[in-house]
Write an enzyme that holds these catalytic residues in place. Structure first.
Site, PDB file in Angstrom:
ATOM      1  N   GLN A  80      -1.006  23.824 -29.446  1.00 24.60           N
ATOM      2  CA  GLN A  80      -2.373  24.192 -29.077  1.00 24.60           C
ATOM      3  C   GLN A  80      -3.408  23.838 -30.138  1.00 24.60           C
ATOM      4  O   GLN A  80      -4.579  24.192 -29.995  1.00 24.60           O
ATOM      5  CB  GLN A  80      -2.409  25.698 -28.778  1.00 24.60           C
ATOM      6  CG  GLN A  80      -1.496  26.092 -27.622  1.00 24.60           C
ATOM      7  CD  GLN A  80      -1.459  27.580 -27.331  1.00 24.60           C
ATOM      8  OE1 GLN A  80      -2.032  28.377 -28.066  1.00 24.60           O
ATOM      9  NE2 GLN A  80      -0.796  27.961 -26.251  1.00 24.60           N
ATOM     10  N   ARG A 129      -2.720  27.388 -33.928  1.00 28.19           N
ATOM     11  CA  ARG A 129      -3.905  26.729 -33.384  1.00 28.19           C
ATOM     12  C   ARG A 129      -4.693  25.932 -34.416  1.00 28.19           C
ATOM     13  O   ARG A 129      -5.876  25.669 -34.217  1.00 28.19           O
ATOM     14  CB  ARG A 129      -4.784  27.765 -32.680  1.00 28.19           C
ATOM     15  CG  ARG A 129      -4.069  28.389 -31.474  1.00 28.19           C
ATOM     16  CD  ARG A 129      -4.945  29.314 -30.665  1.00 28.19           C
ATOM     17  NE  ARG A 129      -4.270  29.738 -29.446  1.00 28.19           N
ATOM     18  CZ  ARG A 129      -3.783  30.950 -29.222  1.00 28.19           C
ATOM     19  NH1 ARG A 129      -3.902  31.904 -30.144  1.00 28.19           N
ATOM     20  NH2 ARG A 129      -3.193  31.234 -28.085  1.00 28.19           N
ATOM     21  N   GLY A 189      -1.004  40.391 -32.457  1.00 29.32           N
ATOM     22  CA  GLY A 189      -0.021  41.465 -32.439  1.00 29.32           C
ATOM     23  C   GLY A 189      -0.461  42.699 -31.692  1.00 29.32           C
ATOM     24  O   GLY A 189       0.135  43.764 -31.853  1.00 29.32           O
ATOM     25  N   TRP A 239      -7.379  36.682 -31.787  1.00 28.50           N
ATOM     26  CA  TRP A 239      -6.455  35.568 -31.582  1.00 28.50           C
ATOM     27  C   TRP A 239      -7.048  34.202 -31.899  1.00 28.50           C
ATOM     28  O   TRP A 239      -6.305  33.242 -32.130  1.00 28.50           O
ATOM     29  CB  TRP A 239      -5.997  35.542 -30.118  1.00 28.50           C
ATOM     30  CG  TRP A 239      -5.174  36.689 -29.669  1.00 28.50           C
ATOM     31  CD1 TRP A 239      -5.623  37.872 -29.129  1.00 28.50           C
ATOM     32  CD2 TRP A 239      -3.753  36.791 -29.686  1.00 28.50           C
ATOM     33  NE1 TRP A 239      -4.561  38.685 -28.806  1.00 28.50           N
ATOM     34  CE2 TRP A 239      -3.400  38.048 -29.139  1.00 28.50           C
ATOM     35  CE3 TRP A 239      -2.728  35.931 -30.103  1.00 28.50           C
ATOM     36  CZ2 TRP A 239      -2.082  38.469 -28.987  1.00 28.50           C
ATOM     37  CZ3 TRP A 239      -1.415  36.353 -29.956  1.00 28.50           C
ATOM     38  CH2 TRP A 239      -1.099  37.598 -29.413  1.00 28.50           C
ATOM     39  N   ASN A 257      -7.805  43.184 -26.094  1.00 26.40           N
ATOM     40  CA  ASN A 257      -7.808  44.458 -25.383  1.00 26.40           C
ATOM     41  C   ASN A 257      -7.204  45.562 -26.240  1.00 26.40           C
ATOM     42  O   ASN A 257      -6.553  45.315 -27.255  1.00 26.40           O
ATOM     43  CB  ASN A 257      -7.020  44.336 -24.077  1.00 26.40           C
ATOM     44  CG  ASN A 257      -5.584  43.906 -24.303  1.00 26.40           C
ATOM     45  OD1 ASN A 257      -5.328  42.846 -24.867  1.00 26.40           O
ATOM     46  ND2 ASN A 257      -4.643  44.714 -23.865  1.00 26.40           N
ATOM     47  N   ASP A 299      -5.618  43.845 -19.348  1.00 29.03           N
ATOM     48  CA  ASP A 299      -5.210  42.854 -20.342  1.00 29.03           C
ATOM     49  C   ASP A 299      -6.198  41.693 -20.398  1.00 29.03           C
ATOM     50  O   ASP A 299      -5.825  40.547 -20.630  1.00 29.03           O
ATOM     51  CB  ASP A 299      -3.792  42.339 -20.062  1.00 29.03           C
ATOM     52  CG  ASP A 299      -3.256  41.452 -21.182  1.00 29.03           C
ATOM     53  OD1 ASP A 299      -3.608  41.697 -22.353  1.00 29.03           O
ATOM     54  OD2 ASP A 299      -2.500  40.507 -20.895  1.00 29.03           O
ATOM     55  N   ASP A 301      -8.170  40.215 -22.554  1.00 31.61           N
ATOM     56  CA  ASP A 301      -8.634  39.840 -23.892  1.00 31.61           C
ATOM     57  C   ASP A 301      -9.931  39.037 -23.772  1.00 31.61           C
ATOM     58  O   ASP A 301     -10.051  38.186 -22.900  1.00 31.61           O
ATOM     59  CB  ASP A 301      -7.600  38.943 -24.589  1.00 31.61           C
ATOM     60  CG  ASP A 301      -6.461  39.716 -25.204  1.00 31.61           C
ATOM     61  OD1 ASP A 301      -6.637  40.904 -25.496  1.00 31.61           O
ATOM     62  OD2 ASP A 301      -5.397  39.116 -25.392  1.00 31.61           O
ATOM     63  N   ARG A 326     -12.831  36.321 -19.851  1.00 33.88           N
ATOM     64  CA  ARG A 326     -11.556  36.477 -19.162  1.00 33.88           C
ATOM     65  C   ARG A 326     -11.713  37.427 -17.982  1.00 33.88           C
ATOM     66  O   ARG A 326     -10.968  37.338 -16.999  1.00 33.88           O
ATOM     67  CB  ARG A 326     -10.511  37.010 -20.153  1.00 33.88           C
ATOM     68  CG  ARG A 326      -9.084  36.981 -19.652  1.00 33.88           C
ATOM     69  CD  ARG A 326      -8.143  36.944 -20.830  1.00 33.88           C
ATOM     70  NE  ARG A 326      -6.787  37.379 -20.490  1.00 33.88           N
ATOM     71  CZ  ARG A 326      -5.778  37.384 -21.359  1.00 33.88           C
ATOM     72  NH1 ARG A 326      -5.972  36.978 -22.598  1.00 33.88           N
ATOM     73  NH2 ARG A 326      -4.576  37.788 -21.003  1.00 33.88           N
TER      74      ARG A 326
END
Length: 569
Positions: A80, A129, A189, A239, A257, A299, A301, A326
């Site tokens: 990625q 990334r 995490g 992230w 989240n 979820d 995010d 999202r």
């Protein structure tokens, strides 16, 4: 005549010294105004536009684009990272934390760093990334939660610094962000019950400059939005690489989240989950925030960094933050030295959870029947992978269009369960045995590439795909938009103004890599990593069980570099 050690080394290793002489240090000035030929950071510029000013490859000749060279990484899982380039030297990262330096004109491997990861490491998203460049160093954030600084020419480790304890569930997947003498990272995490944060380390020494948690402790502003001790294990990871405004010295980061997934396990708004936060680069102090949705239970995010775009509304020019959420809404916010304000937002894919937005604050109101909880199943749209997941959108200043890699017509069914926190173990609180996707039976398409005019807030065009779409987007001054992301393994070029497909090339695997563009010897190149895995593969498996596809996407990372033949333009 006596020779000093450096001269003796150069006489012995002539090519090494030649390369060292052609590697210009990466300064703040260069990062703020990068040369068109270089791609010096995750999205090339601090404003995260994902835009290249190179125009040798354009709508008139892109149909003659061809592979110039390829490079196999030797690794599986999701590739990625963007190819980052400084004066003909390229850096890519792979899953399991390999950092590879390449000659950007030939694909020759110059050196490779392999991170020795611990055997007991738990990483739910095995990817990386990309890198940051600063001075003569290249930086990688690792899965065992270290920041590693290497000499960009030799690959020698200069220093490494532990950011957090991987044993407690912390890891890192993002490309670091270098600015103002610091290298900033955020932690992954959230699915392990961590307490998320953004940290800045001294670029020369690795010493911690500041650390700002994304969940306030008791007594701090916003702490009242977390009941009891839920703030200690509330997740809110970071992230994806942030954006930066050198004028205000504020850096903007998207947050994930809350944990566990169900909002009724942590009643309250849960600041600063599913938000954009503004931090002072010098101190890490919180300067402002906007929460896209409160008490997340889906979820969703919101970890993609906002694009720093100045747009028009009602005859006014607004210094803005633009974010395809999202949660299925496209958000337009204002930014200033004193905070973040709401401007407007509307759905860009099917959305049945949010019933309205407060016209002043943007705070959403929900249809509670669409909100899952502990022992309470619900079906909601878009799915937990969202209208757009982590793959970044792009913006062209020439067309004034925002290009969004979207997924539509896919919903999810989810139910929560009670879960006890145990350090280093998953802490999601979701009944995964009953989790499923729900796809509109009347539609043949899922993935899209959408183009939105940022000044009129109208969709200019859209291209739909039978496959779901996990393709980061690149826009160029040649009025082109490049994107992969579909299960047919194609990398494509579209007309940036009309959306017409102008060129495509099938690759070895599916493309979830971030494309970049650079020039060596005056020749423009388009580069992208092909390598399917992580959530793109997980969604592919679920779509197969629903009968929506029979395609198997092979894994294996290959860097593809495209260009025109000599003399073509």
């Amino acid at each position: 005549m006596r020779l000093n050690a450096t001269l003796l080394l150069c006489l012995t290793l002539g090519s090494f010294c030649a390369r060292a002489e052609t590697y210009p240090p990466v300064t703040d000035e260069r990062l703020e105004n990068p040369e068109p030929a270089n791609w010096l950071m995750y999205r090339r510029t601090y404003d995260s536009l994902g835009y290249s000013p190179l125009d040798e490859i354009n709508t008139a000749n892109v149909d003659r684009l061809k592979p110039l060279w390829t490079f196999s990484t030797g690794m599986r899982e999701g590739h990625q990272a963007p190819p980052v380039v400084n004066n003909g030297r390229m850096f890519i990262t792979t899953p399991h934390n390999h950092l590879i330096a390449l000659d950007a004109s030939t694909g020759e491997e110059l050196w490779r760093y392999r991170r020795d990861l611990p055997d007991d490491l738990a990483q739910m998203h095995p990817t990386n990334r990309g890198v940051a460049l600063y001075g003569n160093l290249v930086y990688m954030a690792t899965a065992d939660c270290y920041l590693v600084a290497l000499d960009a020419v030799s690959g020698r480790v200069v220093w490494e610094a532990e950011v957090e304890d991987y044993g407690a569930g912390y890891y890192m997947t993002l490309a670091p962000l270098a600015a103002a003498g610091k290298v900033m990272v955020g932690v992954s995490g959230g699915e392990f019950g961590i307490r998320g944060f953004v940290a800045a380390l001294d670029a020369k020494t690795g010493e911690t400059a500041w650390k700002t948690y994304t969940i306030p402790a008791p007594g701090e502003p916003g702490s009242e939005s977390w009941p009891g001790d839920t703030w200690k294990t509330g997740g809110v990871p970071v992230w994806i690489t942030g954006s930066y405004d050198p004028g205000t010295r504020l850096t903007y980061w998207g947050t994930g989240n809350g944990g566990p997934w169900m909002g009724d396990a942590r009643t309250g708004d849960n600041l600063y989950a599913t938000s954009v936060i503004a931090l002072h680069v010098d101190t890490g102090a919180l300067a402002g925030h906007h929460q896209y949705h409160w008490n997340d239970s889906w979820d969703w995010d919101e970890v993609s960094a906002p694009l720093l775009i100045d747009f028009e509304r009602d005859g006014r020019r607004i210094a803005g933050l633009v974010h395809p959420g999202r949660n299925g809404y496209l958000w337009f916010l204002s930014r200033s030295a004193t905070g973040i304000g709401f401007v407007d937002a509307k759905p860009y894919v099917e959305q049945d959870v949010i019933t309205s937005l407060d016209p002043v604050t943007g705070r959403p109101t929900y249809d509670d029947t669409k909100k899952p909880g502990i022992g309470k199943p619900a079906t909601f749209c878009p799915s937990h992978w969202g209208g757009k997941d982590w793959p970044p959108a792009a913006f062209s200043p020439r067309t004034r269009l925002l290009y969004v890699p979207a997924n539509d017509n896919v919903c999810a069914h989810l139910e929560g369960v009670e879960e006890e926190y145990r350090e280093g173990r998953t802490f999601m609180g979701a009944k995964m045995e009953t989790f499923t996707l729900v796809v509109d039976p009347d539609t043949k398409t899922i993935g899209e590439l959408q183009a939105w005019h940022v000044d009129t807030f109208e969709q200019a065009w859209s291209v739909a795909f039978e496959s779901h779409n996990w393709g980061p987007v690149l826009a160029t001054a040649g009025d082109l938009v490049f994107m992969g992301g579909t299960s047919d393994r194609h990398f494509r070029a579209f007309d940036a103004r009309s959306g017409d497909l102008l060129w495509q090339q099938r690759t070895n695997s599916g493309i979830t890599g971030v494309p970049s563009s650079y020039a060596v010897g005056g020749k423009q190149h388009i580069a992208v990593l092909s390598g399917w895995g992580v959530d793109a593969e997980r969604q592919q498996q679920l779509l197969r069980t629903l009968g929506r596809t029979t395609v198997h996407v092979p894994q294996g990372g290959v860097l593809w570099v495209f260009g025109l033949d000599e003399g073509e333009s």
